[in-house]
Design a protein around this motif. Structure first.
Motif, PDB file in Angstrom:
ATOM      1  N   ASP A   1     -22.394  -5.850  12.850  1.00  0.00           N
ATOM      2  CA  ASP A   1     -22.176  -4.829  11.841  1.00  0.00           C
ATOM      3  C   ASP A   1     -20.671  -4.670  11.663  1.00  0.00           C
ATOM      4  O   ASP A   1     -19.999  -4.067  12.514  1.00  0.00           O
ATOM      5  CB  ASP A   1     -22.799  -3.500  12.288  1.00  0.00           C
ATOM      6  CG  ASP A   1     -22.675  -2.413  11.217  1.00  0.00           C
ATOM      7  OD1 ASP A   1     -21.751  -2.504  10.382  1.00  0.00           O
ATOM      8  OD2 ASP A   1     -23.494  -1.480  11.225  1.00  0.00           O
ATOM      9  N   PRO A   2     -20.098  -5.215  10.586  1.00  0.00           N
ATOM     10  CA  PRO A   2     -18.633  -5.202  10.443  1.00  0.00           C
ATOM     11  C   PRO A   2     -18.064  -3.807  10.252  1.00  0.00           C
ATOM     12  O   PRO A   2     -16.905  -3.562  10.598  1.00  0.00           O
ATOM     13  CB  PRO A   2     -18.397  -6.070   9.198  1.00  0.00           C
ATOM     14  CG  PRO A   2     -19.690  -6.068   8.449  1.00  0.00           C
ATOM     15  CD  PRO A   2     -20.755  -5.894   9.459  1.00  0.00           C
ATOM     16  N   GLU A   3     -18.851  -2.873   9.710  1.00  0.00           N
ATOM     17  CA  GLU A   3     -18.347  -1.512   9.507  1.00  0.00           C
ATOM     18  C   GLU A   3     -18.299  -0.751  10.830  1.00  0.00           C
ATOM     19  O   GLU A   3     -17.314  -0.079  11.148  1.00  0.00           O
ATOM     20  CB  GLU A   3     -19.221  -0.777   8.505  1.00  0.00           C
ATOM     21  CG  GLU A   3     -19.139  -1.372   7.093  1.00  0.00           C
ATOM     22  CD  GLU A   3     -19.988  -0.601   6.098  1.00  0.00           C
ATOM     23  OE1 GLU A   3     -20.617   0.411   6.495  1.00  0.00           O
ATOM     24  OE2 GLU A   3     -20.013  -1.020   4.927  1.00  0.00           O
ATOM     25  N   ALA A   4     -19.371  -0.877  11.609  1.00  0.00           N
ATOM     26  CA  ALA A   4     -19.408  -0.197  12.915  1.00  0.00           C
ATOM     27  C   ALA A   4     -18.656  -0.979  13.987  1.00  0.00           C
ATOM     28  O   ALA A   4     -18.381  -0.461  15.068  1.00  0.00           O
ATOM     29  CB  ALA A   4     -20.853   0.015  13.354  1.00  0.00           C
ATOM     30  N   LYS A   5     -18.336  -2.260  13.664  1.00  0.00           N
ATOM     31  CA  LYS A   5     -17.670  -3.162  14.608  1.00  0.00           C
ATOM     32  C   LYS A   5     -18.434  -3.259  15.925  1.00  0.00           C
ATOM     33  O   LYS A   5     -17.879  -3.060  17.018  1.00  0.00           O
ATOM     34  CB  LYS A   5     -16.224  -2.726  14.858  1.00  0.00           C
ATOM     35  CG  LYS A   5     -15.326  -2.860  13.632  1.00  0.00           C
ATOM     36  CD  LYS A   5     -13.870  -2.792  14.016  1.00  0.00           C
ATOM     37  CE  LYS A   5     -12.923  -2.957  12.851  1.00  0.00           C
ATOM     38  NZ  LYS A   5     -13.320  -3.898  11.830  1.00  0.00           N
TER      39      LYS A   5
END
Length: 545
Positions: free
Chosen positions: A260-264
């Motif tokens: 999940d690139p937003e939540a890293k």
């Protein structure tokens, strides 16, 4: 595709680990043992663009994936011409395609594997690393100037890093693409679309609208009846939807974790809200009788028969399936037309989900002790990674299987056929000559990869190449003991996801039970699995930044 990484505990251990990491990740063969005794047959001046030719006749064993569409022949021009050009004879250990992975594991486990082990996908390597049976090829990249050149020129380091194991090294020489190449999508009866005045669906929601219109006109038909469901139910369809929803993969490319690139952070794929939404979409298609529920169990032949008999209008496809399967199947219906459509767009947006890495080559660790080791690495570099080697493996011999004009454009010889390009030709590039063979020909520039594509497939690729390439997730290399542990968790987890996936899609389980399903995954060690992955990711980030 699998990825991995690492972390420090005490200060002294941290310093040692960091030093090891920097050395290993540098891919500097100075760390490898002295090679002065392993240069017999090697070229003294070998560089990118140089024609490799061993200084004496050599022979290397290779595990050969024997494809039923072009069974191995000892008199193929490929073999004799390869020896003529390189002074190397390959000794194939032939294994049927259907048994390839199992036989490969048995041979490696018994210590009897050939020196060269191609047709290996990145996740498959993980099983063999701890045994020491496979060479850490990243230690020897300086012996492979064509490979190094393409990694640098095509900016492939982020993809290559996904291959690294916990020691910072990688054990697979992957097939490399300059541009991502996505093949699989859906094929649609375009004559039915025209009849109903429908536009080609751009999104999955558009596809729903198209299927609804088809059902309204033909109420006795399931508009969509799918194939490629054995051994993995809806293998292609689920994977297409998964990447469209921003997941790493499902179906026949099921990946336990997605980034999940937003939540890293990594999440367990089958437990995400995105996975649930994907299943809800398919459940809607089944509930409204737009998608044949038998799609998840039927054989390819049954799915093709339904399409041929006008019992369905939409089916999973790749370029070859359209040309070799569907159009011949529909030939008796003069009005029927079918084409592959660009991958429908989902919540993840207009992305090209294809990786620039493909299946590749493992090398037996026994090769390192051979007096011909350097020559072997040069040979592998030339055949699989040089422009000339890739042209040879795909096109064959100029003047015999192809011609080339002053501008460098290749044309298949008129008496040679492949993928229906010269359908009446008496000879076949794969069956009669051994070229365009999946063991030797993969990867390269778009011009090479797409050389045999029809104009309509070229059009498809233009649409897909205009989309944003999907970024690879960060590595999370597992330690040996971690990999051993997660391998015990993976099968029960995967099996349960598969089972529940079908139940939710087919309406056998209500989505009100989603929380209960998540609890079932937890009972099968999902949280421990994710904790292990997260620790590995953190280690890698701390060691490599």
């Amino acid at each position: 595709m699998s990825r991995r990484p690492w972390r420090r505990v005490a200060t002294a251990a941290a310093a040692l680990l960091a030093a090891t990491s920097i050395a290993a990740c540098s891919d500097d063969p100075s760390d490898a043992q002295d090679l002065s005794e392993n240069r017999v047959g090697a070229m003294a001046e070998y560089a990118a663009g140089t024609q490799f030719k061993a200084t004496e006749p050599l022979s290397f064993s290779v595990l050969y994936n024997n494809h039923p569409n072009y069974p191995l022949k000892n008199d193929w021009l490929f073999w004799s011409e390869l020896t003529s050009r390189t002074n190397v004879t390959l000794d194939p250990v032939a294994v049927p395609l259907s048994d390839y992975n199992q036989k490969r594991s048995l041979l490696i486990g018994a210590g009897d594997a050939p020196l060269l082990i191609p047709k290996t996908y990145p996740p498959d390597v993980n099983t063999f690393v701890s045994s020491g049976a496979i060479l850490p090829v990243s230690d020897y990249l300086d012996l492979m100037p064509n490979l190094k050149d393409k990694i640098e020129k095509w900016n492939l380091k982020p993809e290559i890093d996904t291959l690294r194991q916990e020691d910072g090294k990688f054990y697979l020489l992957p097939g490399l693409h300059e541009k991502p190449w996505h093949d699989y999508s859906l094929a649609v009866r375009t004559d039915i679309m025209q009849e109903l005045n429908l536009e080609v669906p751009k999104t999955w929601d558009d596809l729903y609208t198209v299927l609804k219109a088809m059902k309204a006109k033909y109420p006795d038909v399931y508009p969509f009846s799918d194939r490629w469901s054995q051994p993995n139910p809806a293998g292609n369809l689920l994977n297409l939807l998964a990447v469209s929803y921003g997941l790493e993969g499902a179906g026949w490319n099921f990946q336990h974790v997605s980034w999940d690139p937003e939540a890293k952070k990594f999440e367990y794929t089958g437990a995400t809200e995105k996975y649930k939404q994907m299943l809800q979409y398919l459940n809607k298609l089944v509930a409204e009788k737009l998608l044949d529920p038998e799609s998840f169990t039927q054989t390819d032949d049954v799915a093709r028969q339904k399409l041929a008999n006008g019992k369905s209008f939409v089916i999973s496809a790749n370029a070859q399936a359209v040309v070799n399967d569907y159009r011949p199947d529909l030939a008796r219906n003069a009005n029927a037309k079918i084409a592959k459509i660009p991958l429908p767009v989902g919540p993840a947006g207009e992305i090209n989900p294809a990786s620039r890495l493909e299946n590749g080559m493992m090398i037996s660790s026994k090769a390192r002790d051979s007096k011909n080791f350097v020559a072997m690495m040069q040979f592998v570099d030339w055949l699989w990674y040089s422009d000339a080697g890739q042209e040879f493996a795909k096109w064959g011999v100029e003047g015999t299987t192809f011609t080339k004009d002053a501008a460098g454009k290749h044309t298949l010889a008129p008496d040679v056929n492949v993928i229906g390009l010269n359908p009446d030709a008496p000879k076949h590039l794969q069956k009669d000559f051994g070229f365009y063979n999946g063991v030797f020909a993969y990867g390269g520039t778009p011009e090479l990869v797409q050389a045999f594509f029809s104009p309509e497939e070229q059009e498809f690729q233009q649409v897909m190449n205009a989309r944003t390439p999907k970024l690879p997730p960060p590595p999370y290399p597992l330690r040996d003991e971690e990999r051993e542990q997660v391998s015990l968790w993976e099968t029960p987890l995967r099996d349960h996801v598969y089972q529940a996936t079908l139940q939710f899609i087919l309406g056998q389980r209500d989505f009100a039970q989603w929380d209960a399903y998540l609890a079932e995954l937890k009972s099968k060690n999902m949280d421990a699995y994710m904790e292990t992955v997260t620790k590995a990711y953190d280690r890698y980030q701390q060691a490599n930044g």
